[in-house]
Write a protein that holds these residues in place. Structure first.
Motif, PDB file in Angstrom:
ATOM      1  N   HIS A 132      21.018  17.147  -7.867  1.00 25.19           N
ATOM      2  CA  HIS A 132      22.048  16.826  -8.852  1.00 25.19           C
ATOM      3  C   HIS A 132      22.395  15.339  -8.812  1.00 25.19           C
ATOM      4  O   HIS A 132      22.674  14.729  -9.855  1.00 25.19           O
ATOM      5  N   GLN A 164      26.698  22.862  -5.317  1.00 29.76           N
ATOM      6  CA  GLN A 164      26.477  24.133  -6.008  1.00 29.76           C
ATOM      7  C   GLN A 164      25.738  25.137  -5.131  1.00 29.76           C
ATOM      8  O   GLN A 164      26.042  26.325  -5.140  1.00 29.76           O
ATOM      9  N   TRP A 185      27.163  25.212 -12.398  1.00 33.52           N
ATOM     10  CA  TRP A 185      27.089  23.756 -12.336  1.00 33.52           C
ATOM     11  C   TRP A 185      27.235  23.125 -13.712  1.00 33.52           C
ATOM     12  O   TRP A 185      27.853  22.074 -13.854  1.00 33.52           O
ATOM     13  N   GLN A 186      26.673  23.751 -14.733  1.00 32.84           N
ATOM     14  CA  GLN A 186      26.760  23.154 -16.068  1.00 32.84           C
ATOM     15  C   GLN A 186      28.197  23.118 -16.581  1.00 32.84           C
ATOM     16  O   GLN A 186      28.528  22.332 -17.478  1.00 32.84           O
ATOM     17  N   TYR A 187      29.080  23.932 -16.039  1.00 30.65           N
ATOM     18  CA  TYR A 187      30.507  23.854 -16.363  1.00 30.65           C
ATOM     19  C   TYR A 187      31.201  22.816 -15.477  1.00 30.65           C
ATOM     20  O   TYR A 187      32.034  22.038 -15.950  1.00 30.65           O
ATOM     21  N   GLN A 208      21.444  13.643 -12.250  1.00 32.24           N
ATOM     22  CA  GLN A 208      22.621  13.655 -13.118  1.00 32.24           C
ATOM     23  C   GLN A 208      23.731  12.716 -12.666  1.00 32.24           C
ATOM     24  O   GLN A 208      24.214  11.889 -13.446  1.00 32.24           O
TER      25      GLN A 208
END
Length: 428
Positions: free
Chosen positions: A106, A58, A78-80, A110
């Motif tokens: 990330h 990202q 990034w959340q998409y 995550q």
């Protein structure tokens, strides 16, 4: 077991991208490469699948926003992107994942937890310096046990050529399974890297590759002198049939009079006319022109490896007289002995158009590869005769297909690269 069930078309439905017109999924199918039937259940074979995927950091996306002006802005956060990337990984269900441009925060917060929840074990190496991303080798703990994991740094302080922060990773895996004999004869060596992008610095790319190949050679060497089969994945920032690609797949490169900008094949008319020097990398690196370490003991990490980057070579020994060794080092020829071939053909059937693995505003070409030690032309009864059989691969697409879905990234595909996926059979 491999290959995974990819006969169905991709039909994931991602979250809405801010009301933009819908973009259909790319149509990719599983291509069978071997008609050989599954052997009896008691046969000592092990089938497995490998994915290589540059998932687009990202931070790098934001630093190079000009490459993504063609994209709907709603698909870039990034959340998409993260749910799409994880869904793609879940769908393909590979036994081994080789990921590039994995951003460290990330990964830790995550990606690693999500993949561990799916039964994967994760190994990671961040780029050196202040770069935010790195490479990961991730595998299903139910299918493999980790024997060793070795990070590979290409940066060498004080070396004018090796002054970049790219990295690689080499892991040795042992298959789990009743039909597979445990021990050195069943090991698989998996390597992952992301070479320098700069199209005009083929000299740096080749030196980085020499370090990686030397590490693979050292780590894949078995007690009986043979080598474990190798799967080499990554973003090599080099096109098919370029000199760098030919070096990987033929084991040899004659580079007398070769322009540095021609090495990677990224540009059809490279700027600048500087030629590769001979030798390409310094003798102080401790790596021969056959991409092997010249350390005094073959089983010890050389002083220039990531485990001792600060040190110089304490001793160099060669079997031939010094004059012969010097002549070999200064010949405009480099070699390796891994006998690699590509899992992909790089041209689509039936029309022969180029396959594309990366596409953004500036380019559309193949730079990503899954290379493997082929079992063709080797005799299994001889030392070093074990290789891998390619069972199949997930098909790629051409430039026109990517243009029809508004390029990459888009609503369905959340990187500017496509994942590569191949199935292999190991004979133990």
């Amino acid at each position: 077991a491999a290959p995974p069930p990819h006969q169905q078309q991709e039909e994931r439905r991602p979250p809405s991208a801010g009301g933009s017109p819908p973009v259909r999924c790319l149509q990719r199918r599983w291509e069978t490469c071997s008609a050989e039937p599954q052997p009896p259940g008691d046969s000592a074979v092990f089938d497995f699948s490998v994915m290589s995927y540059n998932i687009l950091s990202q931070e790098l996306l934001q630093e190079n926003a000009y490459l993504y002006r063609h994209c709907d802005p709603g698909v870039l956060p990034w959340q998409y992107r993260l749910p799409n990337l994880l869904a793609e990984i879940r769908q393909h269900d590979a036994d081994v994942l080789c990921l590039q441009e994995v951003q460290e925060d990330h990964y830790e917060d995550q990606i690693k937890p999500a993949l561990q929840a799916l039964g994967y074990q994760c190994e990671y190496k961040k780029r050196t310096g202040k770069k935010p991303d790195g490479c990961a080798v991730i595998f299903k703990a139910s299918r493999f046990s980790l024997v060793s994991s070795t990070p590979v740094e290409f940066y060498r302080r004080g070396d004018a050529l090796l002054d970049r922060d790219n990295v690689g990773m080499v892991v040795l895996l042992e298959p789990n399974g009743g039909a597979v004999r445990s021990g050195p004869s069943s090991l698989v060596c998996v390597a992952n890297t992301h070479l320098l992008y700069n199209p005009r610095r083929g000299d740096i790319k080749l030196a980085q590759l020499a370090i990686l190949l030397a590490e693979i050679g050292r780590l894949s060497r078995l007690p009986d002198g043979s080598g474990a089969p190798v799967v080499l994945c990554g973003d090599f920032n080099s096109s098919p049939w370029s000199p760098l690609y030919r070096f990987l797949t033929t084991g040899c490169l004659e580079y007398q009079g070769m322009q540095i900008g021609m090495v990677s094949g990224q540009e059809s008319s490279p700027k600048g006319h500087r030629l590769l020097t001979c030798p390409i990398w310094s003798g102080s690196l401790g790596i021969s022109q056959r991409c092997r370490y010249e350390s005094s003991r073959p089983d010890e990490p050389p002083a220039s490896s990531p485990t001792a980057v600060e040190g110089g070579m304490s001793s160099l020994t060669v079997a031939d007289p010094a004059t012969k060794a010097a002549a070999a080092f200064n010949s405009a020829r480099i070699e390796h002995n891994l006998k690699l071939r590509s899992s992909y053909q790089h041209r689509l059937t039936p029309d022969g158009r180029p396959e594309i693995t990366t596409c953004h505003s500036r380019t559309a070409l193949t730079v990503d590869y899954i290379l493997y030690s082929s079992d063709v032309n080797v005799t299994s009864s001889l030392p070093g005769g074990r290789g891998l059989q390619l069972l199949g691969r997930l098909s790629l697409v051409g430039q026109s297909e990517l243009e029809e879905v508004s390029g990459l990234p888009n609503q369905h595909h959340s990187s500017d690269h496509l994942p590569l996926l191949a199935g292999f059979r190991l004979r133990c």
